[in-house]
Design an enzyme around this catalytic site. Structure first.
Site: not given
Ligand SMILES: CC(C)(COP(=O)(O)OP(=O)(O)OC[C@H]1O[C@@H](n2cnc3c(N)ncnc32)[C@H](O)[C@@H]1OP(=O)(O)O)[C@@H](O)C(=O)NCCC(=O)NCCS
Length: 332
Positions: A116, A256, A286
């Site tokens: 990214c 980004h 993204n």
């Molecule tokens: C991926 C991302 C959106 C997940 O969001 P989060 O708030 O961290 O969510 P978590 O992984 O902690 O999951 C929270 C809950 O939502 C659930 N969940 C995860 N993905 C889900 C989806 N697509 N839809 C619904 N629920 C979802 C999980 O299972 C978890 O449930 P639980 O609490 O019952 O276990 C976030 O971590 C993120 O943006 N990370 C960085 C991504 C990024 O920048 N990547 C590219 C590099 S630049």
């Protein structure tokens, strides 16, 4: 003698037609529009559909738009740098394929792999070529066909990524505009949290790697999220400090587009009002190396000569950083 800087003199972009909405994703995985919008800020992404279409097919229209806007022939291009993690092929480089497709037969080029942060790292590299005095027209592309490496049964990644390409032309300037400063960082220990397991020399493609779905993005979202918030905010703030600037001096933050919450944290740390933050994550998701040039492309008409702009990114690697530019032209 006035210092030669690398000014952005034109911007081009391309996003495919097909819109992958949250409603469509609800039919593929256990997710819902409310969760996706509130946790990421994304409503839809563009997907490149069609046999035989690859990352270069999005980069080509972006570069041709630049040639048209600037009134230049592809033969005038000296070098093409393409930030991407989804090259058409492992080799030759996507930059070479783009040059061939547009007839830039006088150019040399290469791909730059920084996930990214690919556009940001490529921009600094291209700027150094211009500043060296040896090259007059360098094209910097950020392009990714993320749909090629997304597992559409994995709800933690398929909601985030989309396809798209953006590009800029760099030319020498002596009026103070251009790439002014950059803080770029990488930390290979971040590979554990965001990577593709197979397809490289570590684990060449085999029937087993395909069956195990190892040619898709692996992401452990939480550690990536935490590192992204810290990395993007810290470098953007440090960049302001070392240039004796505050948020009031900055016309635009071009972040980004990975997650709206990461963008908000960066803007807060810089003391920037939300109206100064470019945001199109809701439409495109993204697009990895594509996000920053696609923002510049969309906002081009609102940019004015002399505007100070901060570009900031965080991505797989980990790679991250922030770049200060002074905009060099007005669009009629
Ligand atoms: C991926 C991302 C959106 C997940 O969001 P989060 O708030 O961290 O969510 P978590 O992984 O902690 O999951 C929270 C809950 O939502 C659930 N969940 C995860 N993905 C889900 C989806 N697509 N839809 C619904 N629920 C979802 C999980 O299972 C978890 O449930 P639980 O609490 O019952 O276990 C976030 O971590 C993120 O943006 N990370 C960085 C991504 C990024 O920048 N990547 C590219 C590099 S630049």
């Amino acid at each position: 003698m006035l210092k030669t800087t690398a000014a952005i003199t034109a911007v081009g972009g391309y996003v495919p037609e097909f819109r992958l909405t949250n409603a469509i994703l609800e039919t593929l995985v256990d997710t819902n529009d409310e969760w996706i919008q509130s946790r990421t800020g994304i409503a839809e992404r563009r997907i490149l559909k069609g046999e035989g279409l690859a990352t270069s097919d999005m980069a080509v229209p972006a570069v041709l738009e630049i040639c048209k806007k600037r009134g230049i022939d592809p033969l005038e291009i000296d070098c093409v740098i393409c930030g991407t993690v989804t090259p058409d092929m492992v080799f030759p480089s996507t930059a070479n394929i783009v040059c061939d497709k547009i007839g830039a037969t006088n150019a040399w080029g290469f791909d730059l792999s920084a996930a990214c942060s690919g556009f940001l790292f490529s921009l600094t590299t291209g700027a150094a070529l211009i500043e060296s005095g040896r090259y007059k027209k360098v094209i910097v592309i950020g392009a990714d066909k993320m749909s090629a490496i997304v597992d559409y049964t994995d709800r933690s990644t398929c909601i985030i990524f989309g396809d798209g390409a953006g590009a800029v032309l760099l030319e020498p300037a002596t009026d103070g505009s251009g790439v002014l400063d950059s803080i770029l960082k990488s930390d290979g220990s971040g590979k554990d949290f965001l990577h593709m397991k197979a397809g490289g020399s570590l684990k060449p493609a085999s029937a087993e790697t395909v069956a195990a779905k190892e040619h898709y993005i692996f992401q452990d979202g939480q550690p990536v999220f935490k590192a992204a918030v810290k990395g993007m905010a810290d470098t953007s703030y440090e960049l302001l400090q070392r240039n004796n600037l505050t948020g009031d001096d900055i016309a635009w933050l071009v972040p980004h587009q990975a997650n709206k919450r990461i963008i908000d944290a960066t803007a807060n740390r810089m003391g920037l009002a939300t109206e100064k933050v470019m945001l199109n994550i809701q439409k495109f998701g993204n697009t990895t190396a594509g996000t920053i040039p696609l923002c510049l492309w969309e906002w081009e008409k609102q940019l004015h000569k002399g505007d100070l702009i901060v570009l900031a990114a965080f991505g797989g690697g980990f790679t991250w950083g922030a770049t200060l530019i002074q905009w060099g032209y007005n669009t009629e």
